[in-house]
Design an enzyme around this catalytic site. Structure first.
Site, mmCIF file in Angstrom:
data_model
loop_
_atom_site.group_PDB
_atom_site.id
_atom_site.type_symbol
_atom_site.label_atom_id
_atom_site.label_comp_id
_atom_site.label_asym_id
_atom_site.label_seq_id
_atom_site.Cartn_x
_atom_site.Cartn_y
_atom_site.Cartn_z
ATOM 1 N N GLU A 166 37.862 30.486 -61.230
ATOM 2 C CA GLU A 166 38.247 30.202 -59.817
ATOM 3 C C GLU A 166 36.738 30.091 -59.120
ATOM 4 O OE1 GLU A 166 39.784 32.353 -55.650
ATOM 5 O OE2 GLU A 166 40.600 32.815 -57.649
ATOM 6 N N GLU A 171 35.503 30.847 -47.799
ATOM 7 C CA GLU A 171 36.579 31.721 -47.658
ATOM 8 C C GLU A 171 36.194 32.332 -46.146
ATOM 9 O OE1 GLU A 171 39.327 33.400 -50.595
ATOM 10 O OE2 GLU A 171 37.181 33.934 -51.216
#
Length: 416
Positions: A166, A171
């Site tokens: 990932e 974020e």
């Protein structure tokens, strides 16, 4: 670590999407656009492989040939509270060249893992339409803010998390309105052990107040993160402590706005909904190999050169006979910086005195890394109001460069 979220949500990906990861599905490359002020420049992109500029009438759903949906309220492995829908109430074009993902409070109608869902949102992904190995992945986004909100722009290498890998390009959690995070997850470094770093805006600025560009340059042995063209993190296999580097196969992109979860916490009395994440564009480009810029020539026709082609912070920048190596390939991405080897031309210690040396340093947004090229062919650092200068007017190879009061001399004239 500041990444306590688990990411088990990746296990519920559609099998059909994961099956497509065996081969990269590419469109015909288009001519690359000129990098914008927010574009990074560690390895100049050569051609746009895939992009979405979200052109279309207000209220229209995003292009189904590019984006599909994850749907449901399973909690996504993080005890999230939203139900993801494919409704234009939660993701639609705004008619101004943007996609808007909207998280809303609901009064019922959707079932979540904890009962009747309190919130809806959207999670868009390219698993069934586009995957890619390596390149520049970039989006220009205006993110939301409020307690319990969790916007993200990220990538997955398949449905077997964390073994497939990932890459979190951006974020944010609502309680940190000035900070974004970039992280990699893989076997032995997932969830709270994910390897990453954060970038915080200076002076109390908040990401929700303006668009910002979030970028990763992904190469076979490195991933480099940028915010508005400022490099703030680079990871290589050496950073994994002996764990496996799992970033050498196709990944797909995801954009979503979660509500609640183990990491951001949950909405409370301060939470304001609805909240929107507005995306101007998403773009994927190939990365150049070898030379990624052009020479800057000066005294005696020689080139501005990074000593020893060494990309370490503090490396001297010098005058040297032009030889076409990457140590002499310079780019100007439009944000006032001049870059080579993925780093910026920098005035040492932000000095302003005559004779202050010039060096290569990680791009950090400081005034010491700002340069203006004048009609008189001077390269001026505005903070010092002084010119890039060849020390002692000496045209010998390896003569270091410095800043000096602008005199109009040949040792301060450059062809960029």
């Amino acid at each position: 670590m500041r990444f306590p979220h688990s990411r088990l949500r990746t296990r519920v990906l559609l099998a059909a999407g994961a099956a497509l990861l065996g081969t990269a599905l590419l469109q015909a490359p288009a001519t690359a656009r000129t990098p914008s002020a927010g574009s990074a420049d560690a390895m100049a992109p050569q051609a746009v492989i895939w992009e979405d500029n979200f052109d279309g009438p207000a209220g229209q759903a995003p292009d189904q040939n590019k984006w599909r949906y994850d749907i449901g309220g399973s909690g996504w492995g993080n005890n999230e509270r939203q139900y993801y829908t494919n409704s234009t109430r939660n993701s639609a074009l705004d008619g101004g060249g943007n996609l808007v993902i909207t998280a809303r409070r609901e009064s019922g109608g959707f079932q979540c893992h904890y009962g009747t869902c309190e919130y809806t949102s959207a999670r868009l992904l390219t698993a069934q339409t586009f995957t890619q190995t390596y390149g520049r992945f970039e989006a220009r986004i205006k993110i939301p803010r409020t307690q319990g909100i969790w916007p993200a722009f990220w990538m997955l290498g398949g449905g077997n998390w964390p073994n497939d890998g990932e890459i979190d390009i951006m974020e944010n959690i609502g309680r940190e309105p000035s900070t974004v995070h970039g992280t990699i997850h893989g076997p032995g470094y997932s969830g709270g052990a994910g390897i990453g770093a954060s970038y915080t805006l200076p002076g109390g600025q908040q990401f929700a107040d303006a668009f910002h560009t979030f970028t990763v340059d992904w190469a076979p042995d490195s991933i480099t993160w940028y915010m508005d063209g400022i490099q703030y993190q680079r990871r290589t296999p050496a950073d994994l402590g002996g764990n496996t580097w799992v970033f050498n196969h196709p990944f797909f992109m995801i954009m979503n706005v979660a509500v609640g979860g183990n990491w951001p916490g949950y909405p409370d009395g301060t939470t304001v909904l609805p909240q929107t994440m507005t995306i101007d564009y998403v773009r994927v480009s190939t990365l150049g190999s070898g030379s990624s810029g052009t020479p800057i020539t000066g005294l005696a026709g020689k080139c501005v050169d990074v000593a020893g082609a060494n990309s370490a912070d503090g490396t001297t920048v010098q005058l040297y006979e032009c030889n076409g190596t990457v140590a002499q390939q310079w780019t100007r991405p439009g944000d006032g910086t001049i870059r080579a080897l993925g780093k910026c031309l920098d005035v040492a210690n932000a000095g302003t005195a005559d004779g202050t040396r010039v060096q290569l340093v990680s791009c950090n947004g400081n005034a010491a890394q700002q340069w203006v090229y004048t009609s008189g062919r001077d390269l001026v650092n505005p903070q010092a109001n002084k010119c890039l200068d060849v020390t002692g007017n000496n045209s010998a190879n390896a003569t270091p460069l410095q800043i000096w009061t602008c005199t109009g001399g040949a040792n301060q004239k450059w062809t960029v």
